[in-house]
Design an enzyme around this catalytic site. Structure first.
Site, PDB file in Angstrom:
ATOM      1  N   ASP A   1      31.404  72.841  78.950  1.00 52.30           N
ATOM      2  CA  ASP A   1      31.527  74.302  79.113  1.00 52.30           C
ATOM      3  C   ASP A   1      30.628  74.824  80.231  1.00 52.30           C
ATOM      4  O   ASP A   1      30.514  76.033  80.431  1.00 52.30           O
ATOM      5  CB  ASP A   1      31.214  75.014  77.790  1.00 52.30           C
ATOM      6  CG  ASP A   1      29.859  74.622  77.219  1.00 52.30           C
ATOM      7  OD1 ASP A   1      28.943  74.295  78.000  1.00 52.30           O
ATOM      8  OD2 ASP A   1      29.709  74.633  75.980  1.00 52.30           O
TER       9      ASP A   1
ATOM     10  N   ASP B   1      23.320  73.270  76.001  1.00 49.36           N
ATOM     11  CA  ASP B   1      22.474  74.068  75.107  1.00 49.36           C
ATOM     12  C   ASP B   1      22.650  73.703  73.644  1.00 49.36           C
ATOM     13  O   ASP B   1      22.297  74.460  72.752  1.00 49.36           O
ATOM     14  CB  ASP B   1      22.788  75.560  75.303  1.00 49.36           C
ATOM     15  CG  ASP B   1      24.250  75.879  75.019  1.00 49.36           C
ATOM     16  OD1 ASP B   1      25.033  74.930  74.770  1.00 49.36           O
ATOM     17  OD2 ASP B   1      24.622  77.066  75.045  1.00 49.36           O
TER      18      ASP B   1
ATOM     19  N   ILE C   1      25.462  73.544  72.145  1.00 49.11           N
ATOM     20  CA  ILE C   1      26.613  74.269  71.621  1.00 49.11           C
ATOM     21  C   ILE C   1      27.838  73.903  72.456  1.00 49.11           C
ATOM     22  O   ILE C   1      27.831  74.086  73.680  1.00 49.11           O
ATOM     23  CB  ILE C   1      26.391  75.795  71.666  1.00 49.11           C
ATOM     24  CG1 ILE C   1      25.167  76.172  70.817  1.00 49.11           C
ATOM     25  CG2 ILE C   1      27.633  76.538  71.178  1.00 49.11           C
ATOM     26  CD1 ILE C   1      24.697  77.593  71.050  1.00 49.11           C
TER      27      ILE C   1
ATOM     28  N   ASP D   1      28.558  68.308  75.618  1.00 48.79           N
ATOM     29  CA  ASP D   1      27.927  69.624  75.660  1.00 48.79           C
ATOM     30  C   ASP D   1      28.067  70.289  77.032  1.00 48.79           C
ATOM     31  O   ASP D   1      28.155  71.508  77.139  1.00 48.79           O
ATOM     32  CB  ASP D   1      26.444  69.494  75.277  1.00 48.79           C
ATOM     33  CG  ASP D   1      25.753  70.830  75.080  1.00 48.79           C
ATOM     34  OD1 ASP D   1      26.447  71.871  75.151  1.00 48.79           O
ATOM     35  OD2 ASP D   1      24.530  70.855  74.861  1.00 48.79           O
TER      36      ASP D   1
ATOM     37  N   ASP E   1      32.032  73.824  62.099  1.00 45.59           N
ATOM     38  CA  ASP E   1      32.304  73.858  60.662  1.00 45.59           C
ATOM     39  C   ASP E   1      32.235  72.445  60.086  1.00 45.59           C
ATOM     40  O   ASP E   1      32.952  71.549  60.527  1.00 45.59           O
ATOM     41  CB  ASP E   1      33.694  74.475  60.422  1.00 45.59           C
ATOM     42  CG  ASP E   1      33.909  74.844  58.964  1.00 45.59           C
ATOM     43  OD1 ASP E   1      33.584  74.021  58.083  1.00 45.59           O
ATOM     44  OD2 ASP E   1      34.420  75.943  58.704  1.00 45.59           O
TER      45      ASP E   1
ATOM     46  N   HIS F   1      30.018  76.334  58.608  1.00 49.15           N
ATOM     47  CA  HIS F   1      31.053  76.836  57.714  1.00 49.15           C
ATOM     48  C   HIS F   1      30.747  78.266  57.271  1.00 49.15           C
ATOM     49  O   HIS F   1      29.896  78.479  56.408  1.00 49.15           O
ATOM     50  CB  HIS F   1      31.181  75.918  56.501  1.00 49.15           C
ATOM     51  CG  HIS F   1      32.351  76.255  55.628  1.00 49.15           C
ATOM     52  ND1 HIS F   1      33.639  76.265  56.097  1.00 49.15           N
ATOM     53  CD2 HIS F   1      32.425  76.611  54.323  1.00 49.15           C
ATOM     54  CE1 HIS F   1      34.456  76.601  55.106  1.00 49.15           C
ATOM     55  NE2 HIS F   1      33.740  76.821  54.026  1.00 49.15           N
TER      56      HIS F   1
ATOM     57  N   SER G   1      36.668  80.772  54.145  1.00 48.68           N
ATOM     58  CA  SER G   1      36.896  79.490  53.466  1.00 48.68           C
ATOM     59  C   SER G   1      38.093  79.632  52.518  1.00 48.68           C
ATOM     60  O   SER G   1      39.162  80.040  52.955  1.00 48.68           O
ATOM     61  CB  SER G   1      35.620  79.046  52.748  1.00 48.68           C
ATOM     62  OG  SER G   1      35.708  77.711  52.347  1.00 48.68           O
TER      63      SER G   1
END
Ligand SMILES: *[C@@H]1O[C@H](CO)[C@@H](O)[C@H](O)[C@H]1NC(C)=O
Ligand SMILES: *[C@@H]1O[C@H](CO)[C@@H](O)[C@H](O)[C@H]1NC(C)=O
Ligand SMILES: *[C@@H]1O[C@H](CO)[C@@H](O)[C@H](O)[C@H]1NC(C)=O
Ligand SMILES: *[C@@H]1O[C@H](CO)[C@@H](O)[C@H](O)[C@H]1NC(C)=O
Ligand SMILES: *[C@@H]1O[C@H](CO)[C@@H](O)[C@H](O)[C@H]1NC(C)=O
Length: 537
Positions: free
Chosen positions: A266, A270, A272, A263, A409, A449, A194
């Site tokens: 990729d 899931d 992610i 989603d 983030d 983050h 950060s």
């Protein structure tokens, strides 16, 4: 729960450190030498408060901190010498810093960084590095506490925050290290996320001799514009209840809709998103059909869809200049609605404009606009921008930079990190194959983050985020191996634990790719097995 696992990991690294440092002088009567250090140190402009021996297993406590920096006691698994001092950095400013000197010293030096606008020593990072055998320093960044108030009419304090705290901390820390062990450190490292990530890049850009290896996470680079961007969300949402405002329940619906749209890109659904840059989210699909009852939180009004679209669009300022990239889609469940879309100004942004840009606590954050963005970036107080794309001085002396950014983030858009990487490529006129020699960037899918999130986020970037000290799985030991053995990381294998707590049951592991490669499910095999995924162009 600082656990058997961690103890086992540590003994392996300490053994490695001892192997690597067989000819380091041992400190006879370590506790005594430590307690004596306070009266022996002669450091220009400094007042040394104490040097205390801390035996492994005892609580280190922090009674004198500003309440906003409050920190619970920490227990380390190694013996170390804790040194605290104040170093004047100008007639009107100075840093409070600590050096933690482990008994079983590896010969390595490490500096930690800070976060937000603070003001708080990163004791957890100090504990992490000290246990790994580094002589470790941390500083308060020139002021105490998390508020920007100490910057008011205090350019020297801003200068400490922008670069001078870390640099002074390193110069003084290296001297303390040598004075204590009677030997210079072998290699010097940096670990931060950060604001800490920005400090790492500031060092690479402006103080290339400070470090041989830098781990910079979620860096707050392009700092002036970051503060404009983080302040602009309130202008988009308005107050709670206004037509432009989107409720937390609606954000849950937006998140589900983002996942529905992106989603699977990729290759595997899931929760992610492996590459948010491929996600161009379309919120208009969520507009409530005619006849929907008022207050239905599963859909949006057209006005709210415009708010959501603006949040996920790049921010432009005067003359169409890009101020800062969009918020990446995917961070809605890990805090962004509460932090940025909650219908109130964002504290760090308000503080920056009130106490630095305008030196006027009465400046009204609800008036933030393009003229303010331009003013802040032109002023560039204490050269805090941290956007130089020229890393040649660091490269030429052999410094290695490991940059990572979590792709969920919720505070610093991960879209800004590829932007910086590409800026370096353009400035230095180098393709990724050449940048690879000294600068590598890893995108950490499913990481919020600096920590947390549904992905394989245990990558050793912090003490509580460490699953392994294996350099293939740990950004800190990876940079050490890169510097000392010339073996550069090609990917970072992250771990996700059931319940998110280190040492528990492993849920899955996934390899995080080196930019510009992206992670893709190969279409068969257990998706929890990293080998079912591939880094592709
Ligand atoms: C150490 O600190 C923890 C957390 O505050 C506390 O529960 C524990 O009693 C302390 N232990 C000692 C030996 O002081
Ligand atoms: C910050 O706090 C430390 C104690 O933790 C104190 O010694 C120091 O004087 C304070 N610095 C400032 C600038 O107030
Ligand atoms: C340092 O390492 C040696 C050798 O493994 C071990 O005997 C000793 O207990 C360690 N000392 C501390 C203070 O951890
Ligand atoms: C000590 O402080 C003086 C005055 O602020 C400054 O000029 C000098 O560079 C400082 N010395 C070190 C080693 O930082
Ligand atoms: C809310 O609106 C959606 C259409 O967007 C509809 O399917 C759903 O049944 C409504 N829910 C409630 C509780 O009215």
């Amino acid at each position: 729960m600082r656990s058997a696992l961690h103890a086992a990991l540590l003994s392996s690294l300490v053994a490695a450190a001892q192997g690597a440092s067989a000819n380091l002088p041992t400190i006879g009567n370590f506790p005594h030498q430590c307690e004596k250090l306070v009266s022996k140190l002669k450091i220009e402009n400094a007042t040394v408060w104490f040097s205390n021996y801390v035996a492994a297993g005892t609580n280190v406590s922090f009674p004198d901190l500003d309440p906003t920096c409050a920190h619970a006691p920490i227990t380390l698994s190694v013996d170390f010498c804790r040194v605290a001092l104040y170093v004047a950095t100008s007639k009107r400013s100075g840093i409070s810093m600590e050096a933690w000197l482990p008994n079983n010293w590896s010969g390595r030096f490490l500096s930690t960084g800070n976060g937000g606008l603070n003001g708080c020593i990163s004791y957890d990072d100090m504990a992490y590095a000290t246990e790994l055998g580094f002589s470790t320093v941390g500083a308060n960044n020139g002021h105490n506490g998390t508020s920007g108030k100490p910057f008011l009419n205090s350019p020297e304090v801003v200068t400490d925050f922008a670069w001078r705290s870390v640099h002074t901390n390193v110069v003084v820390g290296k001297q303390i290290t040598e004075d204590f062990y009677h030997k210079k450190h072998s290699k010097s490292y940096y670990l931060g996320c950060s604001t800490g990530g920005r400090q790492g890049f500031k060092s690479a850009q402006s103080f290339p001799d400070d470090f041989d290896g830098i781990v910079a996470g979620a860096p707050a680079v392009d700092f002036n514009n970051l503060n404009s961007w983080s302040g602009h969300f309130y202008l988009l949402t308005g107050n709670v209840g206004s037509p432009t405002y989107v409720t937390p329940a609606q954000w849950n619906a937006v998140h589900a809709d983002i996942m529905a749209q992106c989603d699977g890109i990729d290759g595997y659904v899931d929760g992610i998103i492996e590459d948010p840059s491929l996600c161009q989210y379309r919120p208009e699909s969520l507009i409530c059909p005619p006849g929907t009852a008022a207050g239905n939180s599963t859909c949006l009004t057209g006005t709210q869809a415009a708010t959501v679209r603006a949040i996920f669009s790049d921010l432009y300022g005067e003359n169409g200049k890009l101020v800062y990239p969009r918020m990446q889609p995917g961070s809605e469940l890990v805090g962004a609605p509460a932090i940025y879309y909650g219908g109130r100004p964002f504290q760090y942004s308000s503080d920056w404009f009130q106490y630095v840009v305008y030196n006027n606590p009465a400046w009204d954050p609800t008036t933030l606009g393009p003229a303010d963005y331009a003013r802040s970036d032109t002023l560039n107080a204490a050269d805090i921008r941290t956007w130089s794309g020229d890393l040649s001085a660091a490269r030429n002396r052999g410094t290695k930079i490991l940059h990572y950014h979590g792709l969920q983030d919720q505070i610093i858009s991960s879209d800004n990190s590829p932007r910086y990487y590409n800026h370096v490529a353009q400035t230095m006129n180098l393709p990724p194959s050449a940048l690879d020699d000294f600068y590598r960037f890893f995108r950490i899918s499913g990481m919020a983050h600096c920590a947390g999130g549904p992905g394989a986020t245990f990558i050793g970037n912090r003490r509580a985020g460490t699953a392994s000290l294996d350099p293939d799985q740990n950004v800190l030991t990876a940079v050490v191996r890169w510097v000392e053995e010339g073996k550069a990381p090609d990917s970072i294998l992250g771990t996700a634990f059931v319940g998110g707590v280190a040492g528990g049951k492993v849920d899955f592991r996934r390899r995080h790719c080196k930019y510009p490669l992206r992670n893709t499910y190969v279409g068969k095999g257990d998706p929890k097995d990293p080998n079912s995924w591939k880094c592709v162009v």
